[in-house]
Design an enzyme around this catalytic site. Structure first.
Site, PDB file in Angstrom:
ATOM      1  N   HIS A 205       0.803  -1.236   0.000  1.00  0.00           N
ATOM      2  CA  HIS A 205       0.000   0.000   0.000  1.00  0.00           C
ATOM      3  C   HIS A 205       0.829   1.275   0.000  1.00  0.00           C
ATOM      4  CE1 HIS A 205       0.063   1.546   4.283  1.00  0.00           C
ATOM      5  NE2 HIS A 205       0.629   0.372   4.452  1.00  0.00           N
ATOM      6  N   CYS A 328       1.311   5.855  12.137  1.00  0.00           N
ATOM      7  CA  CYS A 328       1.246   4.923  13.265  1.00  0.00           C
ATOM      8  C   CYS A 328       1.362   5.654  14.595  1.00  0.00           C
ATOM      9  CB  CYS A 328       2.369   3.895  13.153  1.00  0.00           C
ATOM     10  SG  CYS A 328       2.433   3.136  11.542  1.00  0.00           S
TER      11      CYS A 328
END
Length: 404
Positions: A205, A328
């Protein structure tokens, strides 16, 4: 022009329409939907053939042998398999691992887990430009060092490590070299025939493929052995069990093929757009680029705007999809650990924004971004007492703040 403008390609990329079209041919009853491990009928054979084609496409991207590609669920799993797999298989040889403080959490958290298992990990501190000097890496090497794990392109600041030099050093010392290439695969050339890297983590991705698929390159000559972290069926030559997700793998393969074909053109366009963005905002006072100016991938561009809170700036930039760190960790209000490792203070780290440009970014979008950033910074600084004090010549480092 669609708003908000997407400038967060380092967090994820949209699936390229050419990739999506190919994937759709491997999902429904009319397509190739079989289990690649089903050897008794045509549905399985066709699926296996599609997986083989994709494996070759991923291998071609990095000039590897197709037998060196192991499919995983993404770069996080690849890094877990590489680091834990080496550590567990070669534990009798040594229990010391070297990495850097600016790695992705997939590497850092894996190393922390190994520390709990009795391994020793050295976390190298980079220079202020974000790059680990070779002499610092060499000085950290010991007789019981089994693995060095250093990323190719940093996900927050975009600096590129000299993987050829790292590979040469590791090979000369008999130490395995793992490289996290989540941000570089498909964007800058990687050639495993000329670079002495043993393991490479690849993400789908991050290069216009689907989420939930990645690969681990595992060198065959000299042969690298790994202890599997996933059991049940012995898929992927025993290194990663689990039914192969044909449509995802086909998507990764097609993304790799498109990336290889378009790499030079993409790189030239992205560099042009990055330069345009920087030239449009560099006149703003107290604006700094984080990371080395030369040794960097042009698609990731981290800028600190002094005397502006990163969170308030992101609110002001609601027309721009950007981040204040990696995806993240951007949910946390803690300053970026990567920027802190570079020696930035909390204020500068908090005032940083990562702009990441990609294949579908346009000139018009960059023009709009420049206008939005300039207006937002001016507006926020007008409201900032710190900016006013700075403009009045007060050294804020010397100010004694009263505590309530």
């Amino acid at each position: 022009m669609k708003l908000p403008i997407y400038l967060d390609y380092a967090a994820t990329t949209p699936v390229d329409p050419r990739v999506a079209e190919k994937m759709m041919q491997h999902m429904t009853m009319d397509g190739v939907f079989g289990n690649p491990a089903s050897r008794s009928h045509r549905y399985g054979w066709q699926a296996e053939e599609a997986v083989d084609v994709a494996r070759n496409q991923v291998a071609d991207l990095i000039n590897a042998d197709h037998r060196e590609i192991v499919f995983t669920s993404g770069a996080t799993e690849s890094s877990n398999l590489a680091i834990k797999g080496i550590a567990h298989f070669y534990h009798k040889k040594g229990k010391h691992i070297i990495t850097s403080k600016t790695e992705h959490k997939a590497t850092l958290d894996t190393c922390r887990q190994l520390e709990r298992e009795g391994y020793e990990v050295t976390y190298l501190v980079p220079d202020a430009n974000g790059i680990i000097p070779m002499e610092r890496l060499e000085a950290a090497m010991r007789d019981d060092t089994i693995l060095v794990s250093i990323m190719h392109v940093n996900n927050e600041i975009g600096v590129i490590h000299d993987i050829n030099a790292i590979g040469e050093l590791c090979r000369s010392k008999g130490i395995f070299f793992h490289m996290d290439a989540a941000q570089s695969a498909g964007k800058i050339p990687i050639d495993v025939q000329t670079t002495k890297v043993d393991l490479i983590s690849i993400s789908g991705h991050k290069m216009y493929g689907p989420k939930g698929i990645g690969a681990l390159y595992v060198r065959r000559k000299p042969r690298i052995r790994l202890e599997s972290q996933m059991h049940g069926g012995g898929h992927e030559r025993g290194m990663r069990s689990g039914t192969l997700a044909t449509h995802q793998i086909v998507g990764l393969g097609e993304a790799a093929a498109v990336a290889k074909q378009d790499m030079a053109a993409d790189s030239a366009r992205i560099t042009h757009l990055r330069d345009k963005l920087w030239n449009g905002i560099k006149h703003i006072e107290e604006t700094y680029i984080n990371g080395d100016m030369e040794q960097r991938y042009s698609g990731i561009f981290n800028v600190s705007f002094n005397f502006v809170e990163g969170e308030s700036l992101m609110m002001a930039l609601k027309d721009l999809a950007v981040s204040s760190g990696s995806a993240c960790t951007s949910a946390s209000l803690e300053p970026s650990y990567v920027l802190r490792a570079l020696g930035l203070n909390d204020e500068m780290a908090h005032s940083s924004i990562r702009f990441s440009i990609g294949r579908f970014t346009t000139d018009e979008e960059i023009d709009h971004a420049i206008k939005t950033i300039t207006e937002s910074i001016d507006k926020l600084r007008e409201m900032s007492p710190l900016w006013e004090m700075f403009k009045d010549g007060i050294d804020l480092e010397q100010v004694q703040w009263a505590h309530h």
